[in-house]
Motif scaffolding. Structure first.
Motif, PDB file in Angstrom:
ATOM      1  N   GLU A  25       1.310  -1.381  -0.289  1.00 11.31           N
ATOM      2  CA  GLU A  25      -0.060   0.522   0.144  1.00 11.31           C
ATOM      3  C   GLU A  25       0.298   1.310  -0.002  1.00 11.31           C
ATOM      4  O   GLU A  25       0.688   1.927  -0.579  1.00 11.31           O
ATOM      5  CB  GLU A  25      -0.838   0.377   0.638  1.00 11.31           C
ATOM      6  CG  GLU A  25      -0.932   0.834   1.150  1.00 11.31           C
ATOM      7  CD  GLU A  25      -3.002   1.055  -0.441  1.00 11.31           C
ATOM      8  OE1 GLU A  25      -3.235   2.694   0.002  1.00 11.31           O
ATOM      9  OE2 GLU A  25      -2.604   0.033  -0.536  1.00 11.31           O
ATOM     10  N   SER A  82      -3.058 -11.770  -1.223  1.00  6.53           N
ATOM     11  CA  SER A  82      -4.091 -10.643  -2.539  1.00  6.53           C
ATOM     12  C   SER A  82      -4.806  -9.902  -2.411  1.00  6.53           C
ATOM     13  O   SER A  82      -5.562  -9.283  -2.676  1.00  6.53           O
ATOM     14  CB  SER A  82      -4.730 -12.342  -3.514  1.00  6.53           C
ATOM     15  OG  SER A  82      -4.940 -12.246  -4.492  1.00  6.53           O
ATOM     16  N   ALA A  83      -5.739 -11.317  -1.195  1.00 11.74           N
ATOM     17  CA  ALA A  83      -6.791 -10.280  -0.774  1.00 11.74           C
ATOM     18  C   ALA A  83      -7.348  -8.618  -0.430  1.00 11.74           C
ATOM     19  O   ALA A  83      -7.329  -8.187  -0.218  1.00 11.74           O
ATOM     20  CB  ALA A  83      -8.072 -11.109   0.126  1.00 11.74           C
ATOM     21  N   THR A  88      -4.612  -6.752  -1.169  1.00 15.04           N
ATOM     22  CA  THR A  88      -4.739  -5.743  -2.100  1.00 15.04           C
ATOM     23  C   THR A  88      -5.048  -5.338  -3.437  1.00 15.04           C
ATOM     24  O   THR A  88      -4.706  -4.520  -4.091  1.00 15.04           O
ATOM     25  CB  THR A  88      -2.933  -6.449  -2.191  1.00 15.04           C
ATOM     26  OG1 THR A  88      -2.703  -7.418  -3.122  1.00 15.04           O
ATOM     27  CG2 THR A  88      -1.696  -6.398  -1.237  1.00 15.04           C
ATOM     28  N   ASP A  89      -5.542  -6.349  -3.432  1.00 16.52           N
ATOM     29  CA  ASP A  89      -7.037  -6.790  -4.774  1.00 16.52           C
ATOM     30  C   ASP A  89      -5.815  -6.793  -5.886  1.00 16.52           C
ATOM     31  O   ASP A  89      -5.946  -6.461  -7.045  1.00 16.52           O
ATOM     32  CB  ASP A  89      -7.664  -5.307  -4.965  1.00 16.52           C
ATOM     33  CG  ASP A  89      -8.914  -6.187  -5.545  1.00 16.52           C
ATOM     34  OD1 ASP A  89      -9.582  -7.106  -5.292  1.00 16.52           O
ATOM     35  OD2 ASP A  89      -9.813  -4.892  -5.546  1.00 16.52           O
ATOM     36  N   CYS A  97      -5.129 -15.950  -6.506  1.00 10.25           N
ATOM     37  CA  CYS A  97      -5.874 -14.636  -6.631  1.00 10.25           C
ATOM     38  C   CYS A  97      -7.284 -14.423  -5.624  1.00 10.25           C
ATOM     39  O   CYS A  97      -8.053 -14.109  -5.880  1.00 10.25           O
ATOM     40  CB  CYS A  97      -7.338 -14.979  -8.310  1.00 10.25           C
ATOM     41  SG  CYS A  97      -5.569 -14.702  -9.335  1.00 10.25           S
ATOM     42  N   GLY A 113      -9.702 -13.056  -3.144  1.00  6.30           N
ATOM     43  CA  GLY A 113     -10.287 -11.811  -3.138  1.00  6.30           C
ATOM     44  C   GLY A 113     -10.164 -11.041  -3.748  1.00  6.30           C
ATOM     45  O   GLY A 113     -10.418 -10.201  -3.657  1.00  6.30           O
ATOM     46  N   ILE A 114      -9.803 -12.026  -5.140  1.00  2.00           N
ATOM     47  CA  ILE A 114      -9.423 -10.980  -6.415  1.00  2.00           C
ATOM     48  C   ILE A 114     -11.304 -10.712  -7.002  1.00  2.00           C
ATOM     49  O   ILE A 114     -11.459 -11.714  -7.319  1.00  2.00           O
ATOM     50  CB  ILE A 114      -8.342 -10.868  -6.415  1.00  2.00           C
ATOM     51  CG1 ILE A 114      -7.245  -9.841  -6.222  1.00  2.00           C
ATOM     52  CG2 ILE A 114      -8.854  -9.718  -7.587  1.00  2.00           C
ATOM     53  CD1 ILE A 114      -5.904 -10.989  -6.548  1.00  2.00           C
ATOM     54  N   THR A 115     -11.615  -9.692  -7.225  1.00  2.00           N
ATOM     55  CA  THR A 115     -12.925  -9.881  -8.356  1.00  2.00           C
ATOM     56  C   THR A 115     -12.012  -9.927  -9.789  1.00  2.00           C
ATOM     57  O   THR A 115     -11.739  -9.488  -9.828  1.00  2.00           O
ATOM     58  CB  THR A 115     -13.535  -7.885  -8.108  1.00  2.00           C
ATOM     59  OG1 THR A 115     -13.106  -6.822  -8.293  1.00  2.00           O
ATOM     60  CG2 THR A 115     -14.032  -8.274  -6.777  1.00  2.00           C
ATOM     61  N   LYS A 149     -10.600  -7.182 -11.880  1.00  2.00           N
ATOM     62  CA  LYS A 149      -9.896  -7.192 -11.307  1.00  2.00           C
ATOM     63  C   LYS A 149      -7.867  -7.886 -12.295  1.00  2.00           C
ATOM     64  O   LYS A 149      -7.321  -7.535 -12.123  1.00  2.00           O
ATOM     65  CB  LYS A 149      -9.193  -7.120  -9.644  1.00  2.00           C
ATOM     66  CG  LYS A 149      -9.858  -6.033  -9.188  1.00  2.00           C
ATOM     67  CD  LYS A 149      -9.354  -4.594  -9.445  1.00  2.00           C
ATOM     68  CE  LYS A 149      -9.721  -2.929  -8.787  1.00  2.00           C
ATOM     69  NZ  LYS A 149      -8.859  -2.076  -8.397  1.00  2.00           N
TER      70      LYS A 149
END
Length: 381
Positions: free
Chosen positions: A85, A123-124, A126-127, A360, A362-364, A367
């Protein structure tokens, strides 16, 4: 030369010195480097560093489900997420496509390598897609699993006169040699900063020998240095690799020395093992990266013992504190594109070996789509 599109990767490295998380942005197609972005370090707290240091001692007997291990893994993953972040805030003009997550090595032995860090949780948080577990495939294929930086070093040195070497001094020291015949050779050479850090902390309460002051105030014990150099690792042919604790008994050997003389002897041990590494030809130039280049005693010893010019990585305009983190961003793109991460001449693996795993969590889907579709579009396995 690769015709694949360049990607922007965040590389993350938490080395065997246990000082914290290095994060760096790099734009690459896995063969060429198009842009070096900013870099930063997020230190471990003293409390987390102490927990990780205990885990290193206990790792051979630990189960993956050990509560203390899982708690430390959760906390160090949070530090990695904080680093990501902070780095993204520093470079809004370099949106990242993926993360290369090395994790924290707690054990590295012949036939076994173990890095902790929760890639799905990262991953979740930071997306972003996360490439991790870089070493296991090489080990399972019969390689040492280390060092993994040589292919990145070769990309960095592509226009330098050969023979030339990059020397990385972290907790363990390793080198990459690009020969005049175009070969890429590499191995761990021996101790880097780890023994000196532990010795300094034991005697001063400070986690490292700042500027080499303790070592420079002491004298090398030639008899004890001779004992240290008798370790069987040094008679093994390259490629070869080490664990942070491979030479930990050395601290028993030097226990009879004063703090300053012990530090001086450990610095000589690091420099001498690098100088004695058998190489087919001697580099004209050595470019030093990692924390060891900040230690004036180590750099002085290297200058005295190594043939050729010894210079910090900054001589070539690089950030010597960021190279390992950049490396795992570079390797993440190589992994995604299906390129080898290791060679017979770098880890002893029988054939060039791919590696890394994609998470991956938690990534939509949209994304991850850009990165994943790039892989599919070019039919990269």
């Amino acid at each position: 030369m690769s015709l694949l599109p360049p990607l922007t990767a965040i590389g993350l490295m938490s080395g065997t010195s246990l000082d914290g998380v290095d994060a760096a942005l790099i734009q690459t197609d896995g063969t060429r480097i198009f842009r070096h972005g900013p870099a930063l370090t997020v230190p471990y707290t003293a409390e987390l560093r102490a927990r990780l240091r205990r885990i290193l001692d206990e790792a051979p007997q630990l189960a993956p489900s050990d509560p203390a291990l899982l708690s430390a893994e959760q906390d160090l993953t949070k530090v990695h997420a904080i680093a990501v972040e902070k780095l993204r805030q520093m470079a809004p003009d370099m949106p990242a496509d993926l993360i290369g997550f090395h994790g924290q090595t707690i054990l590295h032995q012949p036939g076994r390598t173990w890095q902790i860090g929760n890639a799905i949780a990262l991953s979740a948080a930071t997306d972003l897609p996360v490439i991790h577990d870089f070493r296991s495939a090489d080990v399972h294929a019969g390689g040492e699993g280390a060092p993994l930086a040589p292919l990145y070093h070769a990309a960095l040195l592509h226009d330098q006169p050969r023979p030339v070497a990059i020397l990385n001094i972290g907790g363990v020291a390793n080198l990459t040699l690009l020969t005049s015949k175009g070969e890429i050779l590499a191995c761990d050479t021996g101790p880097g900063n780890a023994l000196l850090d532990d010795w300094t902390f034991r005697h001063t309460g400070i986690p490292y020998d700042k500027d080499g002051r303790l070592a420079r105030s002491g004298k090398v014990s030639a008899p004890i240095l001779k004992q240290l150099l008798a370790h069987p690792f040094f008679s093994k042919p390259a490629p070869k690799s080490l664990d942070r604790l491979s030479f930990h008994t050395a601290l028993q050997n030097i226990a009879v020395l004063s703090p300053a003389d012990g530090a001086a002897t450990l610095v000589a041990f690091t420099a001498e093992t690098i100088a004695r590494t058998p190489l087919p030809e001697q580099p004209q130039a050595w470019f030093v990266c990692g924390g060891g280049r900040h230690n004036a005693a180590i750099m002085e010893a290297l200058t005295q013992r190594l043939p050729g010019q010894v210079s910090p990585a900054e001589t070539l305009g690089w950030n010597g504190d960021a190279l390992e983190a950049e490396c795992f961003g570079f390797l993440a793109v190589r992994s995604l594109y299906g390129f080898p991460l290791s060679l017979p001449s770098t880890t002893g693996v029988p054939a060039p070996q791919q590696g890394g795993r994609l998470s991956c969590g938690g990534i939509t889907p949209w994304k991850a789509k850009a990165v994943l579709n790039t892989k599919l579009q070019y039919n990269i396995a």
